[in-house]
Design an enzyme around this catalytic site. Structure first.
Site, PDB file in Angstrom:
ATOM      1  N   HIS A  99       0.857  -1.191   0.000  1.00  0.00           N
ATOM      2  CA  HIS A  99       0.000   0.000   0.000  1.00  0.00           C
ATOM      3  C   HIS A  99       0.890   1.237   0.000  1.00  0.00           C
ATOM      4  CE1 HIS A  99      -3.142   2.859   1.076  1.00  0.00           C
ATOM      5  NE2 HIS A  99      -3.991   1.933   0.673  1.00  0.00           N
TER       6      HIS A  99
ATOM      7  N   ASP B 257      -8.022  -5.002  -0.437  1.00  0.00           N
ATOM      8  CA  ASP B 257      -8.507  -5.844  -1.548  1.00  0.00           C
ATOM      9  C   ASP B 257      -8.196  -7.320  -1.380  1.00  0.00           C
ATOM     10  OD1 ASP B 257      -7.550  -3.037  -3.340  1.00  0.00           O
ATOM     11  OD2 ASP B 257      -9.611  -3.778  -3.256  1.00  0.00           O
TER      12      ASP B 257
HETATM   13  C1  SDX Z   1      -5.984   0.323  -3.199  1.00  0.00           C
HETATM   14  O1  SDX Z   1      -4.007   4.717  -2.139  1.00  0.00           O
HETATM   15  C2  SDX Z   1      -5.077   4.182  -1.596  1.00  0.00           C
HETATM   16  O2  SDX Z   1      -5.568   4.610  -0.597  1.00  0.00           O
HETATM   17  C3  SDX Z   1      -5.656   3.004  -2.390  1.00  0.00           C
HETATM   18  C4  SDX Z   1      -6.737   2.201  -1.694  1.00  0.00           C
HETATM   19  C5  SDX Z   1      -8.012   2.994  -1.488  1.00  0.00           C
HETATM   20  O3  SDX Z   1      -8.782   2.666  -0.565  1.00  0.00           O
HETATM   21  O4  SDX Z   1      -8.286   3.894  -2.336  1.00  0.00           O
HETATM   22  O5  SDX Z   1      -6.283   1.713  -0.425  1.00  0.00           O
HETATM   23  C6  SDX Z   1      -7.140   0.978  -2.539  1.00  0.00           C
HETATM   24  O6  SDX Z   1      -5.658   0.669  -4.311  1.00  0.00           O
HETATM   25  C7  SDX Z   1      -5.199  -0.714  -2.432  1.00  0.00           C
HETATM   26  C8  SDX Z   1      -3.976  -1.253  -3.246  1.00  0.00           C
HETATM   27  C9  SDX Z   1      -4.477  -2.333  -4.201  1.00  0.00           C
HETATM   28  N1  SDX Z   1      -3.399  -2.718  -5.127  1.00  0.00           N
HETATM   29  C10 SDX Z   1      -2.807  -3.930  -5.054  1.00  0.00           C
HETATM   30  O7  SDX Z   1      -3.032  -4.771  -4.174  1.00  0.00           O
HETATM   31  C11 SDX Z   1      -1.801  -4.194  -6.187  1.00  0.00           C
HETATM   32  C12 SDX Z   1      -0.507  -4.786  -5.620  1.00  0.00           C
HETATM   33  N2  SDX Z   1       0.182  -3.727  -4.850  1.00  0.00           N
HETATM   34  C13 SDX Z   1       1.114  -2.930  -5.510  1.00  0.00           C
HETATM   35  O8  SDX Z   1       1.123  -2.813  -6.859  1.00  0.00           O
HETATM   36  C14 SDX Z   1       1.680  -1.757  -4.704  1.00  0.00           C
HETATM   37  O9  SDX Z   1       1.929  -2.213  -3.443  1.00  0.00           O
HETATM   38  C15 SDX Z   1       0.854  -0.481  -4.644  1.00  0.00           C
HETATM   39  C16 SDX Z   1       0.522   0.008  -5.998  1.00  0.00           C
HETATM   40  C17 SDX Z   1      -0.399  -0.715  -3.856  1.00  0.00           C
HETATM   41  C18 SDX Z   1       1.684   0.563  -3.911  1.00  0.00           C
HETATM   42  O10 SDX Z   1       2.777   0.840  -4.722  1.00  0.00           O
HETATM   43  P1  SDX Z   1       3.893   1.908  -4.276  1.00  0.00           P
HETATM   44  O11 SDX Z   1       3.567   2.562  -2.987  1.00  0.00           O
HETATM   45  O12 SDX Z   1       4.134   2.795  -5.451  1.00  0.00           O
HETATM   46  O13 SDX Z   1       5.120   1.024  -3.963  1.00  0.00           O
HETATM   47  P2  SDX Z   1       6.223   0.651  -5.016  1.00  0.00           P
HETATM   48  O14 SDX Z   1       5.564   0.209  -6.284  1.00  0.00           O
HETATM   49  O15 SDX Z   1       7.212   1.759  -5.051  1.00  0.00           O
HETATM   50  O16 SDX Z   1       6.880  -0.663  -4.340  1.00  0.00           O
HETATM   51  C19 SDX Z   1       7.904  -0.554  -3.347  1.00  0.00           C
HETATM   52  C20 SDX Z   1       8.647  -1.874  -3.436  1.00  0.00           C
HETATM   53  C21 SDX Z   1       9.097  -2.224  -4.856  1.00  0.00           C
HETATM   54  O17 SDX Z   1      10.204  -3.087  -4.752  1.00  0.00           O
HETATM   55  P3  SDX Z   1      11.712  -2.416  -4.834  1.00  0.00           P
HETATM   56  O18 SDX Z   1      11.760  -1.632  -6.149  1.00  0.00           O
HETATM   57  O19 SDX Z   1      11.833  -1.531  -3.603  1.00  0.00           O
HETATM   58  O20 SDX Z   1      12.633  -3.609  -4.824  1.00  0.00           O
HETATM   59  O21 SDX Z   1       7.747  -2.944  -3.050  1.00  0.00           O
HETATM   60  C22 SDX Z   1       7.572  -3.809  -4.168  1.00  0.00           C
HETATM   61  C23 SDX Z   1       7.962  -3.043  -5.406  1.00  0.00           C
HETATM   62  O22 SDX Z   1       8.351  -3.926  -6.447  1.00  0.00           O
HETATM   63  N3  SDX Z   1       6.150  -4.162  -4.173  1.00  0.00           N
HETATM   64  C24 SDX Z   1       5.661  -5.379  -4.420  1.00  0.00           C
HETATM   65  C25 SDX Z   1       4.282  -5.280  -4.240  1.00  0.00           C
HETATM   66  N4  SDX Z   1       3.962  -4.014  -3.914  1.00  0.00           N
HETATM   67  C26 SDX Z   1       5.121  -3.324  -3.873  1.00  0.00           C
HETATM   68  N5  SDX Z   1       6.294  -6.541  -4.763  1.00  0.00           N
HETATM   69  C27 SDX Z   1       5.477  -7.616  -4.939  1.00  0.00           C
HETATM   70  N6  SDX Z   1       4.125  -7.604  -4.777  1.00  0.00           N
HETATM   71  C28 SDX Z   1       3.501  -6.446  -4.436  1.00  0.00           C
HETATM   72  N7  SDX Z   1       2.187  -6.429  -4.280  1.00  0.00           N
END
Ligand code: SDX
Length: 428
Positions: free
Chosen positions: A307, A364
């Site tokens: 998140h 989710d």
């Molecule tokens: C919602 O913002 C809100 O409030 C949203 C929400 C709402 O109520 O409106 O809460 C609803 O959208 C919840 C999120 C639902 N999405 C998912 O479940 C999709 C999977 N999650 C990710 O794609 C991710 O965690 C996000 C998009 C939710 C957050 O992304 P960020 O904050 O931009 O984090 P990032 O992409 O910079 O990741 C940081 C690190 C990275 O690795 P490094 O480059 O540091 O090595 O964490 C890793 C990412 O690759 N990472 C994941 C991951 N999420 C982040 N690796 C594997 N699986 C994941 N799910």
């Protein structure tokens, strides 16, 4: 905490006021940054460190796992309030009295008929169309049947636009589902409660009386409350920036629905179920999917994990996980997918990759398991998210307009070609 921030660029030191919120959050007010530094701006892809506004609607603390709507804790609202009460509080700032709630619901029901020409737009979609695409289109189409620009300075006009969309949106939600199921479009009944009527409109069959299952009704009420607002998330920011050009409320909501559709945002609840189904089909091999999620060469992410703000736990996930247990038990549903989800969660909570990056289950991860137990098709999961988020979008759009916020227009740092002469096609 001092009340100014100092920024040094070269020999020059610039001072900017600090803005402090009621929960002691601090922001640097850089409204004069570009003009006082002769053009210097900040850059922050994804706005991870940038506030777009000051807001009095929702407070969340990602480190402590706190979420409050208008100061009320999400745990209390999920337990003690109805979705319509929460919608009222988000939009008008206070929990309603009994009389206010009754009038609100009566006014919503009085505006819940959708112009029959909207059916023709719905009928034009192929059955294969994703419900989120249909919902976004029909919501925007409502503008054609209702005045597009809302005079927000008129309390009456603003109120009428709000009860109109709260009345018509559930009809559009139900119609998107019935389009795919082949069931005739319906309106439910004005004698039902708000959430009961959503259920009737979604599930009622033309040849038998629909009996409300109180377990499902309570679970749906809770799920809608948990999705109702979440400060400046992707889709809410989209609603606000669309509305900042003074586009109408319905058009702004349509933009928010499209943003919510993405699998990194609201579309994740559908992606979680599809991921869990794939793991089940793959013999329940969760380790293979954990490895894929950690492999930088693999675009696969563990859907429902991570998140932007919650770097500890998502308080909504905690409530939904408990509700999933209760609903499946009360309905007598044995869903192997729930076991796979629990196994995946346990593995991730003990895996350094996830722990180091503070990746925990989000709203989710478990919600789709409940939606499925309710008989809601997986393609409708994000539509249910939109139904829950509607009052939050309305509240945020209203606040932005009443605060007379300027049109949203971020700057950029140009990294393209410098000036060069045009070459005629013969010379290229
Ligand atoms: C919602 O913002 C809100 O409030 C949203 C929400 C709402 O109520 O409106 O809460 C609803 O959208 C919840 C999120 C639902 N999405 C998912 O479940 C999709 C999977 N999650 C990710 O794609 C991710 O965690 C996000 C998009 C939710 C957050 O992304 P960020 O904050 O931009 O984090 P990032 O992409 O910079 O990741 C940081 C690190 C990275 O690795 P490094 O480059 O540091 O090595 O964490 C890793 C990412 O690759 N990472 C994941 C991951 N999420 C982040 N690796 C594997 N699986 C994941 N799910």
């Amino acid at each position: 905490m001092p009340d100014i921030a100092k920024l040094q660029i070269g020999e020059n030191v610039y001072e900017f006021p600090l803005v402090k919120g009621t929960e002691n959050e601090v922001g640097i007010d850089i409204k004069t940054l570009r003009s006082t530094t002769n053009g210097v701006i900040t850059i922050d892809p994804g706005f991870k460190n940038t506030g777009s506004c000051e807001s009095a609607i929702t407070f969340l603390d990602g480190e402590k796992g706190i979420l409050r709507y208008r100061g009320f804790a999400i745990e209390e609202l999920a337990e003690k309030a109805s979705f319509l009460e929460v919608a009222y509080a988000l939009i008008f700032g206070e929990l309603p009295t009994k009389e206010q709630l009754e009038k609100f619901h009566t006014d919503i029901k009085s505006k819940s008929v959708v112009d029959d020409d909207v059916r023709k737009i719905l009928e034009a979609f192929p059955k294969s169309a994703h419900p989120m695409g249909i919902l976004s289109s029909l919501t925007s189409a409502l503008t054609a049947f209702n005045p597009s620009s809302v005079n927000v300075d008129s309390e009456e006009e603003m109120y009428n636009a709000i009860v109109k969309i709260l009345g018509k949106f559930p009809v559009l939600v139900a119609w998107t589902m019935r389009k795919k199921s082949g069931l005739p479009l319906n309106y439910g009944s004005k004698s039902s409660g708000y959430v009961e009527n959503v259920m009737k409109m979604m599930f009622e069959e033309p040849n038998e009386e629909y009996i409300i299952n109180p377990i499902i009704k309570d679970a749906l009420d809770k799920l809608l409350i948990l999705h109702a607002d979440h400060e400046q998330n992707c889709s809410t920011s989209t609603v606000r920036i669309a509305g900042s050009s003074h586009a109408g409320l319905f058009a702004s909501l349509s933009a928010g629905i499209s943003a919510l559709w993405g699998p990194l945002h609201g579309g994740a609840n559908q992606a979680v179920l599809e991921m869990l189904e794939a793991i089940k089909a793959d013999g329940g091999d969760t380790k293979k999917y954990m490895a894929k999620a950690k492999d930088k060469n693999d675009p696969f992410r563990l859907m429902g994990f991570g998140h932007r703000v919650y770097k500890n736990f998502d308080p909504r996930a905690t409530i939904i996980k408990k509700a999933a247990d209760e609903v499946l038990k009360d309905l007598g549903v044995e869903d192997p997918i729930l076991e796979i989800a629990r196994g995946l969660e346990q593995e991730a909570l003990n895996d350094p990759y996830f722990v180091d990056r503070k990746l925990y289950p989000n709203v989710d991860f478990y919600s789709g398991i409940i939606y499925r137990a309710m008989g809601i098709p997986v393609e409708m999961f994000t539509v249910m998210f939109a139904l829950g988020r509607l009052p939050g979008w309305i509240a945020q759009w209203k606040e932005m307009r009443l605060n007379k916020e300027p049109i949203g227009r971020p700057r950029q740092i140009y990294t393209g070609e410098n000036l060069r002469p045009f070459q005629s096609i013969e010379k290229r």
